[in-house]
Scaffold this motif. Sequence first.
Motif, PDB file in Angstrom:
ATOM      1  N   LEU A   1       0.943  -1.443  -0.042  1.00  0.00           N
ATOM      2  CA  LEU A   1       0.111  -0.288  -0.324  1.00  0.00           C
ATOM      3  C   LEU A   1       1.032   0.881  -0.137  1.00  0.00           C
ATOM      4  CD1 LEU A   1      -3.373   1.187   0.738  1.00  0.00           C
ATOM      5  CD2 LEU A   1      -2.200   1.382   2.718  1.00  0.00           C
ATOM      6  N   THR A   2       1.772   1.337   0.826  1.00  0.00           N
ATOM      7  CA  THR A   2       2.439   2.541   0.929  1.00  0.00           C
ATOM      8  C   THR A   2       3.252   2.431  -0.310  1.00  0.00           C
ATOM      9  OG1 THR A   2       3.183   2.366   3.266  1.00  0.00           O
ATOM     10  CG2 THR A   2       4.836   3.202   2.046  1.00  0.00           C
ATOM     11  N   PHE A   3       3.707   1.323  -1.108  1.00  0.00           N
ATOM     12  CA  PHE A   3       4.388   1.530  -2.211  1.00  0.00           C
ATOM     13  C   PHE A   3       3.486   2.257  -3.102  1.00  0.00           C
ATOM     14  CE2 PHE A   3       6.458   0.258  -6.268  1.00  0.00           C
ATOM     15  CZ  PHE A   3       8.123   0.626  -6.264  1.00  0.00           C
ATOM     16  N   SER A   4       2.033   1.535  -3.673  1.00  0.00           N
ATOM     17  CA  SER A   4       1.497   1.633  -3.989  1.00  0.00           C
ATOM     18  C   SER A   4       1.285   3.338  -4.654  1.00  0.00           C
ATOM     19  CB  SER A   4       0.303   1.120  -4.927  1.00  0.00           C
ATOM     20  OG  SER A   4       0.123   0.442  -3.582  1.00  0.00           O
ATOM     21  N   TYR A   5       0.709   3.516  -3.413  1.00  0.00           N
ATOM     22  CA  TYR A   5       0.324   5.134  -2.740  1.00  0.00           C
ATOM     23  C   TYR A   5       1.031   6.157  -2.666  1.00  0.00           C
ATOM     24  CZ  TYR A   5      -3.259   8.019  -0.555  1.00  0.00           C
ATOM     25  OH  TYR A   5      -4.006   9.105  -0.369  1.00  0.00           O
ATOM     26  N   MET A   6       1.870   5.945  -2.652  1.00  0.00           N
ATOM     27  CA  MET A   6       3.232   6.997  -2.772  1.00  0.00           C
ATOM     28  C   MET A   6       4.171   7.303  -3.703  1.00  0.00           C
ATOM     29  SD  MET A   6       2.838   8.797  -0.201  1.00  0.00           S
ATOM     30  CE  MET A   6       3.540   9.958  -0.550  1.00  0.00           C
ATOM     31  N   LYS A   7       4.391   6.156  -4.759  1.00  0.00           N
ATOM     32  CA  LYS A   7       4.981   5.927  -5.676  1.00  0.00           C
ATOM     33  C   LYS A   7       6.422   6.303  -5.934  1.00  0.00           C
ATOM     34  CE  LYS A   7       0.815   5.731  -9.076  1.00  0.00           C
ATOM     35  NZ  LYS A   7      -0.286   5.505  -7.816  1.00  0.00           N
ATOM     36  N   PRO A   8       6.968   5.832  -4.900  1.00  0.00           N
ATOM     37  CA  PRO A   8       8.111   7.166  -4.636  1.00  0.00           C
ATOM     38  C   PRO A   8       9.254   6.828  -5.726  1.00  0.00           C
ATOM     39  CG  PRO A   8       7.961   5.097  -4.049  1.00  0.00           C
ATOM     40  CD  PRO A   8       6.961   4.883  -4.179  1.00  0.00           C
TER      41      PRO A   8
ATOM     42  N   GLY B   1      14.703  13.545  -1.669  1.00  0.00           N
ATOM     43  CA  GLY B   1      14.288  13.140  -0.773  1.00  0.00           C
ATOM     44  C   GLY B   1      13.524  12.261  -0.322  1.00  0.00           C
ATOM     45  N   ALA B   2      12.488  12.373  -0.603  1.00  0.00           N
ATOM     46  CA  ALA B   2      10.626  11.815  -0.327  1.00  0.00           C
ATOM     47  C   ALA B   2      11.302  10.125  -1.029  1.00  0.00           C
ATOM     48  CB  ALA B   2      10.525  12.696  -1.310  1.00  0.00           C
ATOM     49  N   ARG B   3      11.959  10.562  -1.968  1.00  0.00           N
ATOM     50  CA  ARG B   3      11.913   9.111  -2.876  1.00  0.00           C
ATOM     51  C   ARG B   3      12.776   8.368  -1.365  1.00  0.00           C
ATOM     52  NH1 ARG B   3      14.076  10.069  -6.646  1.00  0.00           N
ATOM     53  NH2 ARG B   3      16.162   9.598  -6.392  1.00  0.00           N
ATOM     54  N   LYS B   4      13.830   8.443  -0.794  1.00  0.00           N
ATOM     55  CA  LYS B   4      14.165   7.478   0.134  1.00  0.00           C
ATOM     56  C   LYS B   4      13.505   7.621   1.954  1.00  0.00           C
ATOM     57  CE  LYS B   4      19.077   9.017  -1.831  1.00  0.00           C
ATOM     58  NZ  LYS B   4      20.577   9.672  -0.372  1.00  0.00           N
ATOM     59  N   PHE B   5      12.686   8.726   1.761  1.00  0.00           N
ATOM     60  CA  PHE B   5      11.666   8.561   2.950  1.00  0.00           C
ATOM     61  C   PHE B   5      10.960   7.248   2.985  1.00  0.00           C
ATOM     62  CE2 PHE B   5       7.592   9.310   5.350  1.00  0.00           C
ATOM     63  CZ  PHE B   5       8.341   9.552   6.564  1.00  0.00           C
ATOM     64  N   TRP B   6      10.205   7.229   2.090  1.00  0.00           N
ATOM     65  CA  TRP B   6       9.029   5.996   1.474  1.00  0.00           C
ATOM     66  C   TRP B   6       9.220   4.592   1.203  1.00  0.00           C
ATOM     67  CZ3 TRP B   6       4.753   7.374   3.261  1.00  0.00           C
ATOM     68  CH2 TRP B   6       4.329   8.823   3.776  1.00  0.00           C
ATOM     69  N   LEU B   7      10.260   4.912   0.591  1.00  0.00           N
ATOM     70  CA  LEU B   7      11.501   3.592   0.459  1.00  0.00           C
ATOM     71  C   LEU B   7      11.569   2.760   2.246  1.00  0.00           C
ATOM     72  CD1 LEU B   7      13.328   3.675  -2.706  1.00  0.00           C
ATOM     73  CD2 LEU B   7      11.472   2.348  -1.920  1.00  0.00           C
TER      74      LEU B   7
ATOM     75  N   LEU C   1      -0.898  18.078   1.594  1.00  0.00           N
ATOM     76  CA  LEU C   1      -0.088  18.787   1.887  1.00  0.00           C
ATOM     77  C   LEU C   1       1.096  19.267   0.434  1.00  0.00           C
ATOM     78  CD1 LEU C   1       0.201  18.540   5.404  1.00  0.00           C
ATOM     79  CD2 LEU C   1      -0.649  20.243   4.343  1.00  0.00           C
ATOM     80  N   GLY C   2       0.880  17.671  -0.016  1.00  0.00           N
ATOM     81  CA  GLY C   2       2.472  18.129  -1.466  1.00  0.00           C
ATOM     82  C   GLY C   2       3.714  18.369  -0.427  1.00  0.00           C
ATOM     83  N   ILE C   3       3.897  17.263   0.193  1.00  0.00           N
ATOM     84  CA  ILE C   3       5.647  17.541   1.032  1.00  0.00           C
ATOM     85  C   ILE C   3       6.629  17.053   0.385  1.00  0.00           C
ATOM     86  CG2 ILE C   3       6.383  16.779   2.803  1.00  0.00           C
ATOM     87  CD1 ILE C   3       4.544  17.009   5.025  1.00  0.00           C
ATOM     88  N   SER C   4       5.781  15.569  -0.623  1.00  0.00           N
ATOM     89  CA  SER C   4       6.846  15.390  -1.388  1.00  0.00           C
ATOM     90  C   SER C   4       6.777  15.707  -2.340  1.00  0.00           C
ATOM     91  CB  SER C   4       6.666  13.373  -1.820  1.00  0.00           C
ATOM     92  OG  SER C   4       6.492  12.734  -0.178  1.00  0.00           O
ATOM     93  N   LYS C   5       5.927  16.197  -3.097  1.00  0.00           N
ATOM     94  CA  LYS C   5       6.366  17.049  -4.332  1.00  0.00           C
ATOM     95  C   LYS C   5       6.530  18.398  -4.379  1.00  0.00           C
ATOM     96  CE  LYS C   5       3.615  13.402  -6.894  1.00  0.00           C
ATOM     97  NZ  LYS C   5       2.959  12.661  -7.840  1.00  0.00           N
ATOM     98  N   ASN C   6       6.647  19.387  -3.381  1.00  0.00           N
ATOM     99  CA  ASN C   6       6.623  20.595  -3.319  1.00  0.00           C
ATOM    100  C   ASN C   6       7.576  21.000  -3.021  1.00  0.00           C
ATOM    101  OD1 ASN C   6       5.913  23.238  -2.968  1.00  0.00           O
ATOM    102  ND2 ASN C   6       4.405  22.814  -1.686  1.00  0.00           N
ATOM    103  N   THR C   7       8.361  21.557  -3.822  1.00  0.00           N
ATOM    104  CA  THR C   7      10.049  21.755  -3.781  1.00  0.00           C
ATOM    105  C   THR C   7       9.998  23.560  -2.991  1.00  0.00           C
ATOM    106  OG1 THR C   7       9.412  23.951  -6.021  1.00  0.00           O
ATOM    107  CG2 THR C   7      10.219  21.399  -6.857  1.00  0.00           C
ATOM    108  N   LEU C   8       9.197  24.258  -2.142  1.00  0.00           N
ATOM    109  CA  LEU C   8       9.621  24.950  -1.777  1.00  0.00           C
ATOM    110  C   LEU C   8       9.744  24.721  -0.548  1.00  0.00           C
ATOM    111  CD1 LEU C   8       5.715  26.889  -2.256  1.00  0.00           C
ATOM    112  CD2 LEU C   8       8.217  27.734  -3.626  1.00  0.00           C
TER     113      LEU C   8
END
Length: 216
Positions: free
Chosen positions: A54-61, A67-73, A200-207
Amino acid sequence: MSINIKPTNSTILLAFLSCLIPFTPEIGLSLLHGYTVRVIEHSQALLLLLGAMLTFSYMKPFQLTEGARKFWLWTVLWWVVLLGRSTSWGRDYFPDLPKAIFRSISVVLIAGLVFSFLLSSQLRKAIAVRLKTWRIPLWTCLLVVTLFLLADTVEHHRLLSPIFLHDSNYQDLIEELFETPLIFGLLLIALDFMRQDMRLGISKNTLLLGLNTTVS
Protein backbone atom coordinates in the motif's frame (compact mmCIF):
# COMPACT_ATOMS: atom_id res chain seq x y z
CA MET A 1 4.92 18.70 15.42
CA SER A 2 1.16 19.01 16.01
CA ILE A 3 -1.30 16.51 17.43
CA ASN A 4 -4.74 15.52 16.21
CA ILE A 5 -6.81 14.76 19.31
CA LYS A 6 -9.98 13.76 17.45
CA PRO A 7 -10.45 9.96 17.40
CA THR A 8 -11.60 8.38 14.17
CA ASN A 9 -14.46 5.90 13.91
CA SER A 10 -11.98 3.21 12.88
CA THR A 11 -9.91 3.80 16.01
CA ILE A 12 -12.99 3.66 18.23
CA LEU A 13 -14.07 0.39 16.59
CA LEU A 14 -10.60 -1.15 17.05
CA ALA A 15 -10.57 -0.08 20.70
CA PHE A 16 -14.00 -1.62 21.29
CA LEU A 17 -13.03 -4.92 19.65
CA SER A 18 -9.77 -4.97 21.62
CA CYS A 19 -11.74 -4.75 24.88
CA LEU A 20 -13.48 -8.01 23.96
CA ILE A 21 -10.25 -9.96 23.43
CA PRO A 22 -9.68 -11.00 27.09
CA PHE A 23 -13.09 -12.67 27.07
CA THR A 24 -12.22 -15.00 24.19
CA PRO A 25 -12.06 -18.10 26.49
CA GLU A 26 -15.55 -17.31 27.78
CA ILE A 27 -16.83 -17.01 24.21
CA GLY A 28 -15.54 -20.53 23.61
CA LEU A 29 -13.49 -19.90 20.47
CA SER A 30 -11.86 -23.22 19.59
CA LEU A 31 -8.05 -23.41 19.50
CA LEU A 32 -8.16 -26.34 17.05
CA HIS A 33 -4.85 -27.64 18.42
CA GLY A 34 -3.02 -24.44 17.49
CA TYR A 35 -4.51 -24.09 14.00
CA THR A 36 -6.47 -20.96 14.97
CA VAL A 37 -3.29 -19.24 16.12
CA ARG A 38 -1.45 -20.17 12.92
CA VAL A 39 -4.27 -18.75 10.79
CA ILE A 40 -4.11 -15.46 12.71
CA GLU A 41 -0.30 -15.34 12.37
CA HIS A 42 -0.52 -15.87 8.61
CA SER A 43 -3.21 -13.19 8.40
CA GLN A 44 -0.95 -10.77 10.26
CA ALA A 45 1.85 -11.47 7.80
CA LEU A 46 -0.51 -10.66 4.93
CA LEU A 47 -1.51 -7.40 6.64
CA LEU A 48 2.13 -6.37 7.01
CA LEU A 49 2.79 -7.24 3.38
CA LEU A 50 -0.27 -5.16 2.50
CA GLY A 51 1.27 -2.26 4.44
CA ALA A 52 4.41 -2.42 2.31
CA MET A 53 2.47 -2.73 -0.94
CA LEU A 54 0.00 0.00 0.00
CA THR A 55 2.77 2.42 0.91
CA PHE A 56 4.66 1.73 -2.31
CA SER A 57 1.61 1.91 -4.60
CA TYR A 58 0.03 4.93 -2.85
CA MET A 59 3.13 7.12 -2.69
CA LYS A 60 4.89 5.90 -5.87
CA PRO A 61 8.32 6.79 -4.47
CA PHE A 62 10.17 6.62 -7.79
CA GLN A 63 8.06 9.53 -9.05
CA LEU A 64 9.06 11.77 -6.12
CA THR A 65 12.00 14.00 -5.34
CA GLU A 66 15.13 12.27 -4.07
CA GLY A 67 14.60 12.96 -0.37
CA ALA A 68 10.94 11.92 -0.50
CA ARG A 69 11.84 8.82 -2.49
CA LYS A 70 14.34 7.74 0.14
CA PHE A 71 11.86 8.42 2.93
CA TRP A 72 9.06 6.33 1.46
CA LEU A 73 11.35 3.50 0.43
CA TRP A 74 12.65 3.55 4.02
CA THR A 75 9.04 3.34 5.19
CA VAL A 76 8.42 0.34 2.93
CA LEU A 77 11.53 -1.27 4.43
CA TRP A 78 10.03 -0.79 7.92
CA TRP A 79 7.01 -2.82 6.83
CA VAL A 80 9.28 -5.52 5.42
CA VAL A 81 11.23 -5.64 8.70
CA LEU A 82 7.98 -6.01 10.67
CA LEU A 83 6.92 -8.75 8.26
CA GLY A 84 10.25 -10.50 8.71
CA ARG A 85 10.02 -10.28 12.48
CA SER A 86 6.46 -11.63 12.52
CA THR A 87 7.54 -14.70 10.51
CA SER A 88 10.82 -15.23 12.40
CA TRP A 89 12.59 -13.92 9.30
CA GLY A 90 11.07 -16.67 7.17
CA ARG A 91 11.70 -19.56 9.54
CA ASP A 92 7.95 -20.08 9.99
CA TYR A 93 7.64 -21.00 6.31
CA PHE A 94 10.99 -22.73 5.75
CA PRO A 95 11.83 -24.41 9.08
CA ASP A 96 14.29 -26.88 7.55
CA LEU A 97 16.72 -24.25 6.24
CA PRO A 98 19.86 -23.45 8.27
CA LYS A 99 19.34 -20.87 11.05
CA ALA A 100 22.24 -18.84 9.66
CA ILE A 101 20.09 -17.90 6.66
CA PHE A 102 17.36 -16.37 8.80
CA ARG A 103 19.90 -14.64 11.01
CA SER A 104 21.50 -13.13 7.90
CA ILE A 105 18.12 -11.91 6.65
CA SER A 106 17.44 -10.17 9.96
CA VAL A 107 20.88 -8.55 10.00
CA VAL A 108 20.56 -7.29 6.43
CA LEU A 109 17.07 -5.84 6.90
CA ILE A 110 17.76 -4.16 10.23
CA ALA A 111 21.12 -2.87 9.02
CA GLY A 112 19.32 -1.40 6.00
CA LEU A 113 17.07 0.59 8.30
CA VAL A 114 19.85 1.81 10.56
CA PHE A 115 22.48 2.66 7.97
CA SER A 116 19.98 4.33 5.64
CA PHE A 117 19.18 6.72 8.46
CA LEU A 118 22.79 7.26 9.52
CA LEU A 119 24.30 7.68 6.05
CA SER A 120 21.63 9.68 4.23
CA SER A 121 21.29 13.32 5.22
CA GLN A 122 18.43 13.66 2.73
CA LEU A 123 16.50 10.94 4.55
CA ARG A 124 17.04 12.65 7.89
CA LYS A 125 15.89 15.96 6.42
CA ALA A 126 12.79 14.30 4.96
CA ILE A 127 11.95 12.84 8.38
CA ALA A 128 12.46 16.19 10.07
CA VAL A 129 10.19 17.97 7.57
CA ARG A 130 7.39 15.49 8.22
CA LEU A 131 7.77 15.71 11.98
CA LYS A 132 7.32 19.47 11.65
CA THR A 133 4.40 19.20 9.24
CA TRP A 134 2.28 16.13 9.94
CA ARG A 135 -0.46 16.01 12.57
CA ILE A 136 0.03 12.95 14.79
CA PRO A 137 -3.21 10.92 15.33
CA LEU A 138 -3.01 10.81 19.13
CA TRP A 139 -5.66 8.20 19.92
CA THR A 140 -4.60 5.76 17.22
CA CYS A 141 -0.98 5.99 18.38
CA LEU A 142 -2.03 5.47 22.01
CA LEU A 143 -4.11 2.46 21.00
CA VAL A 144 -1.16 0.90 19.15
CA VAL A 145 1.17 1.42 22.12
CA THR A 146 -1.42 0.03 24.55
CA LEU A 147 -2.01 -3.07 22.43
CA PHE A 148 1.73 -3.65 22.18
CA LEU A 149 2.05 -3.49 25.97
CA LEU A 150 -0.93 -5.81 26.43
CA ALA A 151 0.45 -8.38 24.00
CA ASP A 152 3.81 -8.22 25.77
CA THR A 153 2.10 -8.56 29.17
CA VAL A 154 0.28 -11.71 28.09
CA GLU A 155 3.31 -13.21 26.34
CA HIS A 156 5.67 -12.77 29.31
CA HIS A 157 3.15 -13.27 32.13
CA ARG A 158 3.82 -9.85 33.59
CA LEU A 159 2.17 -8.55 36.75
CA LEU A 160 -1.17 -7.58 35.21
CA SER A 161 -1.46 -10.57 32.87
CA PRO A 162 -4.27 -12.31 34.87
CA ILE A 163 -6.54 -9.36 34.04
CA PHE A 164 -6.20 -10.07 30.31
CA LEU A 165 -5.45 -13.80 30.30
CA HIS A 166 -8.27 -15.75 31.94
CA ASP A 167 -7.14 -19.19 30.71
CA SER A 168 -3.48 -20.09 30.23
CA ASN A 169 -4.42 -22.43 27.37
CA TYR A 170 -5.38 -19.33 25.41
CA GLN A 171 -2.11 -17.45 25.94
CA ASP A 172 -0.84 -17.64 22.37
CA LEU A 173 -4.26 -16.84 20.96
CA ILE A 174 -4.82 -13.81 23.21
CA GLU A 175 -1.36 -12.50 22.37
CA GLU A 176 -2.00 -12.80 18.63
CA LEU A 177 -5.45 -11.27 18.96
CA PHE A 178 -3.96 -8.20 20.66
CA GLU A 179 -1.34 -7.93 17.91
CA THR A 180 -3.93 -8.00 15.13
CA PRO A 181 -5.69 -4.68 15.92
CA LEU A 182 -2.21 -3.30 16.63
CA ILE A 183 -1.29 -3.98 13.00
CA PHE A 184 -4.58 -2.49 11.82
CA GLY A 185 -3.72 0.57 13.91
CA LEU A 186 -0.35 0.86 12.20
CA LEU A 187 -2.08 0.67 8.83
CA LEU A 188 -4.46 3.46 9.86
CA ILE A 189 -1.57 5.65 11.01
CA ALA A 190 0.39 5.01 7.82
CA LEU A 191 -2.62 5.76 5.63
CA ASP A 192 -3.31 8.96 7.56
CA PHE A 193 0.30 10.09 7.12
CA MET A 194 0.28 9.27 3.42
CA ARG A 195 -2.93 11.23 2.90
CA GLN A 196 -1.47 14.20 4.75
CA ASP A 197 1.69 13.99 2.67
CA MET A 198 -0.28 13.98 -0.58
CA ARG A 199 -2.72 16.69 0.55
CA LEU A 200 0.06 19.02 1.69
CA GLY A 201 2.28 18.18 -1.26
CA ILE A 202 5.25 17.51 1.02
CA SER A 203 6.86 14.95 -1.25
CA LYS A 204 6.48 17.00 -4.44
CA ASN A 205 6.50 20.61 -3.31
CA THR A 206 9.83 22.21 -4.14
CA LEU A 207 9.03 25.07 -1.74
CA LEU A 208 10.05 22.74 1.09
CA LEU A 209 13.63 22.82 -0.12
CA GLY A 210 14.16 25.92 1.97
CA LEU A 211 12.81 24.16 5.05
CA ASN A 212 15.06 21.19 4.29
CA THR A 213 18.05 23.45 4.28
CA THR A 214 17.02 25.03 7.58
CA VAL A 215 16.56 21.61 9.24
CA SER A 216 20.06 20.50 8.20
